[in-house]
Design an enzyme around this catalytic site. Structure first.
Site, PDB file in Angstrom:
ATOM      1  N   TYR A  57      -7.165  -1.517  -8.708  1.00 34.36           N
ATOM      2  CA  TYR A  57      -8.218  -2.384  -8.974  1.00 34.36           C
ATOM      3  C   TYR A  57      -8.148  -3.267 -10.172  1.00 34.36           C
ATOM      4  O   TYR A  57      -8.913  -4.205 -10.277  1.00 34.36           O
ATOM      5  CB  TYR A  57      -9.663  -1.834  -8.623  1.00 34.36           C
ATOM      6  CG  TYR A  57      -9.807  -0.927  -7.371  1.00 34.36           C
ATOM      7  CD1 TYR A  57      -8.923  -1.138  -6.337  1.00 34.36           C
ATOM      8  CD2 TYR A  57     -10.701   0.235  -7.518  1.00 34.36           C
ATOM      9  CE1 TYR A  57      -8.994  -0.294  -5.344  1.00 34.36           C
ATOM     10  CE2 TYR A  57     -10.885   0.701  -6.196  1.00 34.36           C
ATOM     11  CZ  TYR A  57     -10.031   0.481  -4.992  1.00 34.36           C
ATOM     12  OH  TYR A  57     -10.106   1.536  -3.708  1.00 34.36           O
ATOM     13  N   HIS A  87      -3.233   7.061  -3.167  1.00 33.35           N
ATOM     14  CA  HIS A  87      -4.113   6.111  -2.703  1.00 33.35           C
ATOM     15  C   HIS A  87      -3.469   5.542  -1.242  1.00 33.35           C
ATOM     16  O   HIS A  87      -4.564   5.154  -0.254  1.00 33.35           O
ATOM     17  CB  HIS A  87      -4.023   4.612  -3.504  1.00 33.35           C
ATOM     18  CG  HIS A  87      -5.032   3.473  -3.418  1.00 33.35           C
ATOM     19  ND1 HIS A  87      -5.476   2.717  -4.543  1.00 33.35           N
ATOM     20  CD2 HIS A  87      -5.657   3.329  -2.536  1.00 33.35           C
ATOM     21  CE1 HIS A  87      -6.206   2.146  -4.215  1.00 33.35           C
ATOM     22  NE2 HIS A  87      -6.462   2.399  -2.687  1.00 33.35           N
ATOM     23  N   ASP A 102     -16.372   5.115  -7.566  1.00 31.86           N
ATOM     24  CA  ASP A 102     -14.699   5.152  -6.776  1.00 31.86           C
ATOM     25  C   ASP A 102     -14.154   4.164  -7.480  1.00 31.86           C
ATOM     26  O   ASP A 102     -14.340   2.723  -7.463  1.00 31.86           O
ATOM     27  CB  ASP A 102     -14.955   4.865  -5.428  1.00 31.86           C
ATOM     28  CG  ASP A 102     -13.593   5.025  -4.624  1.00 31.86           C
ATOM     29  OD1 ASP A 102     -13.141   6.266  -4.476  1.00 31.86           O
ATOM     30  OD2 ASP A 102     -12.990   3.783  -4.386  1.00 31.86           O
ATOM     31  N   LYS A 114      -7.144   6.810  -8.225  1.00 37.78           N
ATOM     32  CA  LYS A 114      -6.432   6.926  -7.077  1.00 37.78           C
ATOM     33  C   LYS A 114      -4.855   6.419  -7.997  1.00 37.78           C
ATOM     34  O   LYS A 114      -4.805   5.593  -8.679  1.00 37.78           O
ATOM     35  CB  LYS A 114      -6.425   6.079  -6.036  1.00 37.78           C
ATOM     36  CG  LYS A 114      -7.778   6.114  -5.526  1.00 37.78           C
ATOM     37  CD  LYS A 114      -8.006   5.217  -4.502  1.00 37.78           C
ATOM     38  CE  LYS A 114      -9.514   5.349  -4.031  1.00 37.78           C
ATOM     39  NZ  LYS A 114     -10.406   4.485  -5.060  1.00 37.78           N
TER      40      LYS A 114
END
Length: 324
Positions: free
Chosen positions: A51, A112, A46, A79
């Protein structure tokens, strides 16, 4: 030994029930974590643009594809971030994600958050006069969902959402007739999300739970320290984390615990099975103890928007713009 249980999406694709989360993983740690995970049997990863570690994931993938796994044996989710919700931006960001990862396609691509930021000013565009992110209040969820639907199948095998509530899901489905393949949500014993889970099950929307161990962002006791959970873990010769992952798996969804430590990456993947009584004892720790850890209105800088209808969001100025 992992049971390597899999779940089938509405598209027919299969994903492993336990995956590796990469949120809040520090730079330099993720490459190592992903390599360790894949070498130890993980096949569900994931990821996300926000990030800011997908390039490291890409470096790890080069070490394990094709020597350890074929690309098609991995299930990779990423995402689209809030600053690329505008229809003209969605595919551009997808292309950048694919470039960072060094792959030709994603198995699942999610919106997201049900929140749009203004584009072209970075990941967290600063508001001109307040300590807030500058929201794009014109682009609707329906606008972004239509752009997701239009993405080439050669680049994205399935599309879904993350952090969406029932009204938000209803809005995009009603407007387009296209049901998301998945909704990734915060879910753990303090936030079981029973109503949302029932809705998703009825619609054939797969649920993936992030933060299955809770987190300590709000200064509450860690779920892994709750006596009932520690007791069950001892009785099963398991870790509290394994027991919390098992609680999520018992409920039928996929779970993506995050770790960068080799021993925890390995142990999180060793699936344990709960009895009905054990499951109910763990569920009981959430009674009268409702806690949602991840609320953007409380972020710094603040997102001035009410996403979930939680008491902590009551002073937010803006509702989610679902559209029609």
């Amino acid at each position: 030994m992992s049971l390597e249980l899999s779940i089938t999406l509405s598209t027919g694709a299969s994903l492993r029930q336990i995956g590796l989360g990469t949120w809040l993983s520090k730079p330099k740690e993720v490459e190592n974590a992903v390599e360790i995970a894949v070498r130890n049997g993980y096949r569900h990863l994931d990821l996300a643009m926000i990030y800011e570690n997908q390039d490291e994931v890409g470096a790890a993938l080069k070490k394990v594809i094709p020597s350890v796994v074929k690309r098609e044996e991995l299930f990779m989710t990423s995402k689209v971030w809030n600053s690329s919700h505008q229809p003209a931006e969605v595919e551009k960001e997808l292309d950048e994600t694919l470039r960072q990862l060094g792959v030709d396609y994603l198995d699942l691509y999610l919106i997201h958050w049900p929140v749009a930021f203004v584009p072209g000013k970075g990941l967290f565009p600063p508001h001109a006069s307040k300590d807030e992110v500058e929201l794009d209040l014109k682009t609707t969820l329906v606008d972004t969902w239509k752009a997701m639907i239009a993405l080439p199948k050669s680049k994205v095998r399935a599309i879904g959402v993350s952090n969406f509530t029932i009204p938000q899901l209803e809005g995009i489905i009603k407007a387009t007739g296209v049901v998301p393949a998945a909704n990734q949500i915060e879910a753990h014993p303090l936030l079981p999300q029973d109503e949302l889970l029932a809705y998703c099950k009825e619609k054939g929307i797969h649920v993936t739970a992030y933060s299955p161990l809770g987190n300590n962002l709000v200064g509450k006791p860690k779920l892994t320290d709750y006596p009932a959970i520690v007791e069950i873990a001892k009785a099963k010769n398991a870790t509290p984390a394994q027991v919390l992952i098992a609680w999520g798996a018992y409920r039928g969804y996929s779970v993506i615990p995050k770790s960068v430590q080799e021993e925890r990456i390995k142990s999180n993947f060793q699936q344990v099975i709960l009895s009905k009584e054990e499951y109910e004892a763990i569920s009981a720790v959430g009674k009268g103890n409702h806690t949602r850890f991840n609320i953007p209105y409380g972020y710094t800088p603040r997102w001035n928007i009410n996403v979930f209808g939680e008491p902590e969001e009551k002073d937010a100025s803006n509702p989610v713009n679902i559209g029609a």
